[in-house]
Design a protein around this motif. Structure first.
Motif, mmCIF file in Angstrom:
data_model
loop_
_atom_site.group_PDB
_atom_site.id
_atom_site.type_symbol
_atom_site.label_atom_id
_atom_site.label_comp_id
_atom_site.label_asym_id
_atom_site.label_seq_id
_atom_site.Cartn_x
_atom_site.Cartn_y
_atom_site.Cartn_z
ATOM 1 N N THR A 102 -35.088 -15.817 38.114
ATOM 2 C CA THR A 102 -35.600 -17.154 38.465
ATOM 3 C C THR A 102 -37.053 -17.039 38.932
ATOM 4 O O THR A 102 -37.372 -16.226 39.795
ATOM 5 C CB THR A 102 -34.753 -17.788 39.598
ATOM 6 O OG1 THR A 102 -33.381 -17.689 39.235
ATOM 7 C CG2 THR A 102 -35.134 -19.244 39.795
ATOM 8 N N ALA A 138 -27.130 -20.429 41.452
ATOM 9 C CA ALA A 138 -27.954 -20.599 40.247
ATOM 10 C C ALA A 138 -29.143 -19.640 40.214
ATOM 11 O O ALA A 138 -29.687 -19.346 39.148
ATOM 12 C CB ALA A 138 -28.465 -22.042 40.174
ATOM 13 N N VAL A 139 -29.552 -19.167 41.377
ATOM 14 C CA VAL A 139 -30.762 -18.336 41.453
ATOM 15 C C VAL A 139 -30.416 -16.877 41.173
ATOM 16 O O VAL A 139 -29.481 -16.327 41.762
ATOM 17 C CB VAL A 139 -31.432 -18.491 42.837
ATOM 18 C CG1 VAL A 139 -32.637 -17.572 42.972
ATOM 19 C CG2 VAL A 139 -31.866 -19.944 43.044
ATOM 20 N N THR A 140 -31.165 -16.271 40.246
ATOM 21 C CA THR A 140 -30.952 -14.859 39.919
ATOM 22 C C THR A 140 -32.281 -14.117 40.078
ATOM 23 O O THR A 140 -33.290 -14.730 40.448
ATOM 24 C CB THR A 140 -30.487 -14.681 38.447
ATOM 25 O OG1 THR A 140 -31.613 -14.962 37.591
ATOM 26 C CG2 THR A 140 -29.342 -15.611 38.094
ATOM 27 N N GLU A 193 -36.238 -17.786 34.305
ATOM 28 C CA GLU A 193 -35.337 -18.922 34.487
ATOM 29 C C GLU A 193 -35.958 -19.957 35.415
ATOM 30 O O GLU A 193 -36.655 -19.604 36.377
ATOM 31 C CB GLU A 193 -33.993 -18.442 35.055
ATOM 32 C CG GLU A 193 -33.243 -17.605 34.030
ATOM 33 C CD GLU A 193 -31.927 -17.029 34.526
ATOM 34 O OE1 GLU A 193 -31.199 -16.457 33.704
ATOM 35 O OE2 GLU A 193 -31.654 -17.127 35.746
ATOM 36 N N LEU A 218 -38.555 -23.232 40.792
ATOM 37 C CA LEU A 218 -37.605 -24.267 41.197
ATOM 38 C C LEU A 218 -38.303 -25.590 40.904
ATOM 39 O O LEU A 218 -39.358 -25.878 41.480
ATOM 40 C CB LEU A 218 -37.328 -24.099 42.700
ATOM 41 C CG LEU A 218 -36.386 -25.071 43.376
ATOM 42 C CD1 LEU A 218 -35.023 -25.095 42.698
ATOM 43 C CD2 LEU A 218 -36.233 -24.684 44.850
ATOM 44 N N VAL A 249 -28.652 -27.182 38.377
ATOM 45 C CA VAL A 249 -27.855 -27.234 39.606
ATOM 46 C C VAL A 249 -27.411 -28.686 39.761
ATOM 47 O O VAL A 249 -28.246 -29.560 39.989
ATOM 48 C CB VAL A 249 -28.689 -26.835 40.842
ATOM 49 C CG1 VAL A 249 -27.894 -27.054 42.122
ATOM 50 C CG2 VAL A 249 -29.117 -25.398 40.739
ATOM 51 N N LEU A 309 -26.655 -24.203 44.448
ATOM 52 C CA LEU A 309 -28.072 -23.813 44.373
ATOM 53 C C LEU A 309 -28.200 -22.295 44.495
ATOM 54 O O LEU A 309 -28.861 -21.635 43.671
ATOM 55 C CB LEU A 309 -28.862 -24.512 45.495
ATOM 56 C CG LEU A 309 -30.299 -24.052 45.674
ATOM 57 C CD1 LEU A 309 -31.155 -24.448 44.468
ATOM 58 C CD2 LEU A 309 -30.903 -24.629 46.961
ATOM 59 N N GLU A 315 -29.724 -31.252 38.353
ATOM 60 C CA GLU A 315 -29.164 -31.992 37.218
ATOM 61 C C GLU A 315 -28.361 -33.185 37.742
ATOM 62 O O GLU A 315 -27.620 -33.008 38.715
ATOM 63 C CB GLU A 315 -28.259 -31.066 36.396
ATOM 64 C CG GLU A 315 -27.735 -31.734 35.154
ATOM 65 C CD GLU A 315 -26.900 -30.771 34.299
ATOM 66 O OE1 GLU A 315 -27.283 -30.522 33.156
ATOM 67 O OE2 GLU A 315 -25.864 -30.296 34.799
ATOM 68 N N VAL A 365 -34.868 -23.176 37.662
ATOM 69 C CA VAL A 365 -33.733 -23.896 38.253
ATOM 70 C C VAL A 365 -34.124 -25.357 38.443
ATOM 71 O O VAL A 365 -35.188 -25.662 38.991
ATOM 72 C CB VAL A 365 -33.316 -23.230 39.586
ATOM 73 C CG1 VAL A 365 -32.352 -24.118 40.358
ATOM 74 C CG2 VAL A 365 -32.676 -21.871 39.305
ATOM 75 N N VAL A 408 -31.841 -23.566 34.090
ATOM 76 C CA VAL A 408 -30.563 -23.361 34.773
ATOM 77 C C VAL A 408 -30.307 -24.585 35.657
ATOM 78 O O VAL A 408 -31.018 -24.797 36.644
ATOM 79 C CB VAL A 408 -30.588 -22.077 35.635
ATOM 80 C CG1 VAL A 408 -29.270 -21.887 36.367
ATOM 81 C CG2 VAL A 408 -30.907 -20.867 34.760
#
Ligand SMILES: Cc1ncc(COP(=O)(O)O)c(C=O)c1O
Length: 395
Positions: free
Chosen positions: A169, A164-166, A122, A172, A147, A161, A127, A124, A145
């Protein structure tokens, strides 16, 4: 339907770039041409960069620099990029290992995404986002993904933020100063981003092509924050800093290991990038400070002209701290949809702009916003505002 959709799917992975958004630029430019509209849709200046830099390109051509440069870029240009980062931001780079010249920032973005993100990963992204990010993430087979930058001033929401991070991720992807909002991330926002990147061991790709177009305060690269250099690829562009967007000279800088990753992909995308323009950009990076001051002051005046003019027409523009874009809310004019609004502008008023919904993964979020550029001559902006004057009474 786009050409990509019409072609039969190849047997391997299918590239689905339809809907990624860039078609809107083609559509609005075609509308602008058909209706002889003032084109405030596309982000390129209508005046050339410094004549000494043009002369340097001519000299390079006449001197016979017509063949491939070294894949990472001309040594003189890499040295100039390293000096620029040291002198402005205190970032120390080895030009032999920490700098790669690319075919515009666009190639640096694509190569970095392909190098550091893959299927299952993913990425991040703040947006709204520059449309090539979604395409690059998709080409890498990864998942974007978003943010959202929130509120009327489009600020970072630290909770969003963190949410959104998993554990999937990997990257960035930042853009600072930010297209299309004009937001320049402040110290707290940069610190929050740095904290999250460090906590999750992320690679940061920081697109800083508008680093010299900051009207309030000074640009601060995230790579200059403590502990961030090691995990950050910083991207710049001669197109934006010197107003030569058609030359397509950009660069990526960072620690040797990350730059090697970008270079490994870049060599199979373009191999190398326009030799004579590299000679010229090496000289551009040695221009005195007055170049940047004049560019900034002149753009600040044009920003103020456009923001004030759009406000007087009844739109709700946001004054950008950086870049050459103004986002305006069209709802005060009774318009609900920026795309419809932008499709009506060229035939009715002779002006073209971009609906900001193309910069969102869920268009609903940006439906009420329209992007105008102000990197055009003052008289062109005045002409556009005169043409738009009937909007005031059309409410
Ligand atoms: C945020 C952002 N990044 C990258 C680019 C592309 O830069 P280049 O023309 O150097 O490829 C643009 C161009 O508009 C941009 O707005």
């Amino acid at each position: 339907m786009t050409d990509v959709e019409q072609r039969p799917a190849p047997p391997g992975r299918r590239v689905r770039l339809a809907g990624v958004g860039s078609n809107i630029f083609t559509e609005m430019s075609a509308l602008a041409a058909r209706h002889r509209a003032v084109n405030l849709a596309q982000g390129f200046p209508d005046t050339p960069g410094p004549s000494s830099v043009t002369e340097a390109a001519v000299t390079a051509l006449r001197a016979g620099h017509h063949q491939y440069p070294p894949v990472p870029g001309l040594p003189a240009l890499r040295a100039a990029i390293a000096d620029h980062q040291r002198d402005r931001y205190g970032i120390m780079l080895d030009p032999d290992t920490d700098v790669v010249v690319t075919t515009g920032a666009s190639e640096a973005i694509a190569a970095a995404l392909l190098a550091f993100a893959g299927p299952g990963d993913e990425v991040v992204v703040l947006e709204p986002y520059y449309d090539s990010y979604a395409a690059g993430v998709e080409l890498a087979g990864a998942r974007l993904v978003p943010v959202p930058l929130t509120g009327p001033d489009f600020r970072l929401d630290p909770a969003a933020l963190r949410a959104a991070v998993t554990d999937r991720t990997r990257v960035l992807l930042l853009n600072n100063p930010h297209n299309p909002t004009g937001t320049v991330l402040n110290e707290q926002e940069l610190a929050e981003l740095a904290r999250v990147a460090a906590a999750h061991d992320l690679v940061v790709i920081s697109d800083e092509v508008y680093e010299h177009l900051v009207y309030e305060g000074r640009h601060r690269p995230i790579a200059a924050l403590p502990g961030m250099f090691e995990r950050t690829v910083t991207i710049g562009s001669a197109g934006k800093s010197f107003s030569f967007t058609g030359w397509k000279v950009g660069w990526a800088t960072g620690p040797a290991e990350l730059v090697a990753g970008v270079l490994a992909v870049k060599q199979y995308l373009s191999f190398a990038s326009g030799t004579p323009f590299q000679h010229a950009v090496a000289e551009a990076l040695r221009l005195p400070e007055s170049h940047y001051t004049e560019l900034r002051d002149s753009l600040r005046a044009r920003r103020d002209l456009l923001v004030e003019g759009l406000g007087a027409l009844g739109l709700r523009p946001r004054t950008p701290e950086g870049t050459y874009f103004v986002l305006a809310d069209v709802r005060p004019l009774g318009a609900a949809d920026g795309l419809e609004f932008c499709r009506r502008l060229p035939p009715r008023y002779g002006v073209a702009a971009i609906p900001a919904q193309v910069f969102y993964s869920a268009p609903e979020a940006g439906r009420h916003l329209v992007r105008f550029v102000f990197c055009k001559e003052e008289e062109v902006l005045r002409d556009a505002l005169r043409r738009l004057a009937p909007l005031r009474t059309a409410r």
